[in-house]
Write a protein that holds these residues in place. Structure first.
Motif, PDB file in Angstrom:
ATOM      1  N   VAL A   1       4.561  -1.338 -12.736  1.00  0.00           N
ATOM      2  CA  VAL A   1       3.774  -0.298 -12.075  1.00  0.00           C
ATOM      3  C   VAL A   1       2.775  -0.935 -11.118  1.00  0.00           C
ATOM      4  N   LEU A   2       2.819  -0.500  -9.861  1.00  0.00           N
ATOM      5  CA  LEU A   2       1.840  -0.907  -8.859  1.00  0.00           C
ATOM      6  C   LEU A   2       0.836   0.227  -8.685  1.00  0.00           C
ATOM      7  N   LEU A   3      -0.434  -0.104  -8.646  1.00  0.00           N
ATOM      8  CA  LEU A   3      -1.495   0.880  -8.484  1.00  0.00           C
ATOM      9  C   LEU A   3      -1.827   1.032  -7.005  1.00  0.00           C
ATOM     10  N   ALA A   4      -1.869   2.271  -6.527  1.00  0.00           N
ATOM     11  CA  ALA A   4      -2.165   2.512  -5.117  1.00  0.00           C
ATOM     12  C   ALA A   4      -2.983   3.786  -4.961  1.00  0.00           C
ATOM     13  N   TYR A   5      -3.871   3.766  -3.976  1.00  0.00           N
ATOM     14  CA  TYR A   5      -4.582   4.976  -3.559  1.00  0.00           C
ATOM     15  C   TYR A   5      -4.526   4.990  -2.035  1.00  0.00           C
ATOM     16  N   THR A   6      -3.857   6.007  -1.487  1.00  0.00           N
ATOM     17  CA  THR A   6      -3.642   6.075  -0.045  1.00  0.00           C
ATOM     18  C   THR A   6      -4.300   7.320   0.524  1.00  0.00           C
ATOM     19  N   THR A   7      -5.125   7.132   1.541  1.00  0.00           N
ATOM     20  CA  THR A   7      -5.821   8.257   2.156  1.00  0.00           C
ATOM     21  C   THR A   7      -4.890   9.037   3.074  1.00  0.00           C
ATOM     22  N   LYS A   8      -5.328  10.230   3.449  1.00  0.00           N
ATOM     23  CA  LYS A   8      -4.543  11.029   4.395  1.00  0.00           C
ATOM     24  C   LYS A   8      -4.390  10.313   5.731  1.00  0.00           C
ATOM     25  N   ALA A   9      -5.439   9.611   6.139  1.00  0.00           N
ATOM     26  CA  ALA A   9      -5.395   8.887   7.413  1.00  0.00           C
ATOM     27  C   ALA A   9      -4.338   7.794   7.396  1.00  0.00           C
TER      28      ALA A   9
ATOM     29  N   GLY B   1      -1.558   8.019   5.573  1.00  0.00           N
ATOM     30  CA  GLY B   1      -0.264   8.592   5.221  1.00  0.00           C
ATOM     31  C   GLY B   1      -0.137   9.052   3.798  1.00  0.00           C
ATOM     32  N   GLY B   2      -1.252   9.109   3.064  1.00  0.00           N
ATOM     33  CA  GLY B   2      -1.209   9.576   1.687  1.00  0.00           C
ATOM     34  C   GLY B   2      -1.818  10.954   1.546  1.00  0.00           C
ATOM     35  N   LYS B   3      -2.376  11.226   0.364  1.00  0.00           N
ATOM     36  CA  LYS B   3      -2.974  12.531   0.090  1.00  0.00           C
ATOM     37  C   LYS B   3      -4.456  12.439  -0.235  1.00  0.00           C
ATOM     38  N   GLY B   4      -4.988  11.226  -0.309  1.00  0.00           N
ATOM     39  CA  GLY B   4      -6.350  11.024  -0.769  1.00  0.00           C
ATOM     40  C   GLY B   4      -7.419  11.392   0.230  1.00  0.00           C
ATOM     41  N   GLU B   5      -8.515  11.951  -0.276  1.00  0.00           N
ATOM     42  CA  GLU B   5      -9.652  12.312   0.561  1.00  0.00           C
ATOM     43  C   GLU B   5     -10.974  11.817  -0.023  1.00  0.00           C
ATOM     44  N   LEU B   6     -10.916  10.953  -1.023  1.00  0.00           N
ATOM     45  CA  LEU B   6     -12.152  10.412  -1.582  1.00  0.00           C
ATOM     46  C   LEU B   6     -12.856   9.526  -0.554  1.00  0.00           C
ATOM     47  N   ALA B   7     -14.172   9.488  -0.629  1.00  0.00           N
ATOM     48  CA  ALA B   7     -14.941   8.577   0.210  1.00  0.00           C
ATOM     49  C   ALA B   7     -14.599   7.148  -0.182  1.00  0.00           C
TER      50      ALA B   7
END
Length: 297
Positions: free
Chosen positions: A125-133, A135-141
């Motif tokens: 398992v690879l851990l990832a957090y991708t923002t909308k900018a 190409g993902g769905k994340g919007e956290l600061a």
């Protein structure tokens, strides 16, 4: 096993690794994904935590707490003045909420991580957090992204096979994630997006990432860009970069809609991380092609 060890295993047999994204939100059913995962049996699962983490952010949780408290006040048999006073007290409770948030956040993230790892089973398992900018769905600061990733790494201890650093994140915040990753012995993956595939651009992107001494350099390229270059030439460039990388692993991730010919060409790239969705229900903004439509498994 870590992602770096997997790549070492693939080298002697000249084969790429197959990864699938797991981008399940709080309303998605995990069991069908797990069943498909066990059936297709890819090498790696990329947990796109941005699909679910935002639903448990500090702001969202506080809004739920506040709304519940306000509703309880309205349902009480009290005068309008008394209700107004009680609501004022509720606003003051925000400071207490903030003081309790670190412990609450740790518990929430622990449950999210446990659920993700249980769903992935024995797969890496690879851990990832991708923002909308990106190409993902994340919007956290950015600070909240770093806080989440660091907490998730601690919760997963050494279970994660690697962690992607958000490429647009401030260097100081990245260092906080790196410090935790080193503590729990999880390889750090730095990503550079290739917007064109001239030899100069590829080498420049690689060099800028390598100088930061990550465990893995991940060059990400869109499938339509891949069509603009002869793969034999591309492979020659990458082979040269791999020689420069030393102990740092060099991998490639292709996004968008891939043709079957492209996939078949990439299957023999030793440093490729071929990423396909398990099915149409599990596509992501970046990963559109599925295992079934390309005839894989």
């Amino acid at each position: 096993m870590k992602i770096t060890e997997l790549f070492e295993q693939k080298k002697p047999i000249a084969q790429s690794a197959l990864a699938v994204p797991m981008a399940l939100g709080p309303t998605d059913k995990f069991t069908p994904f797990k069943q498909a995962l066990d059936q297709k049996n890819p090498d790696v699962v990329i947990w796109q935590a941005d699909a679910i983490a935002d639903e448990f952010s500090k702001e969202v949780v506080w809004d739920q707490v506040k709304a519940g408290g306000a509703q309880a006040v309205e349902e009480r048999d009290a005068s309008a003045m008394k209700k107004a006073a009680m609501k004022a007290e509720l606003d003051q409770a925000y400071q207490e909420f903030l003081s309790n948030w670190p412990a609450m956040h740790q518990q929430i993230v622990q449950e999210l991580v446990d659920n993700a790892l249980q769903t992935a089973g024995e797969h890496l398992v690879l851990l990832a957090y991708t923002t909308k900018a990106a190409g993902g769905k994340g919007e956290l600061a950015p600070a909240d992204q770093a806080y989440f990733l660091a907490t998730a790494l601690q919760a997963g201890t050494s279970r994660f096979a690697g962690v992607y650093l958000p490429e647009e994140m401030d260097a100081n915040l990245q260092e906080k994630i790196i410090a935790v990753a080193e503590k729990v012995a999880v390889p750090v993956i730095r990503t550079g997006t290739l917007h064109d595939l001239t030899p100069e651009t590829i080498r420049a992107a690689f060099s800028s990432l390598l100088i930061k001494k990550p465990d893995v350099v991940n060059l990400q390229v869109a499938s339509d860009r891949l069509a603009e270059i002869d793969l034999a030439d591309f492979e020659l460039i990458l082979a040269g970069l791999a020689d420069q990388a030393g102990e740092t692993a060099l991998v490639l991730t292709v996004t968008g809609i891939l043709s079957k010919d492209q996939i078949e060409s990439w299957l023999v790239f030793q440093s490729a991380l071929v990423t396909l969705a398990l099915g149409e229900n599990w596509q992501t903004p970046l990963i559109k092609s599925t295992v079934a439509e390309l005839g894989w498994a």
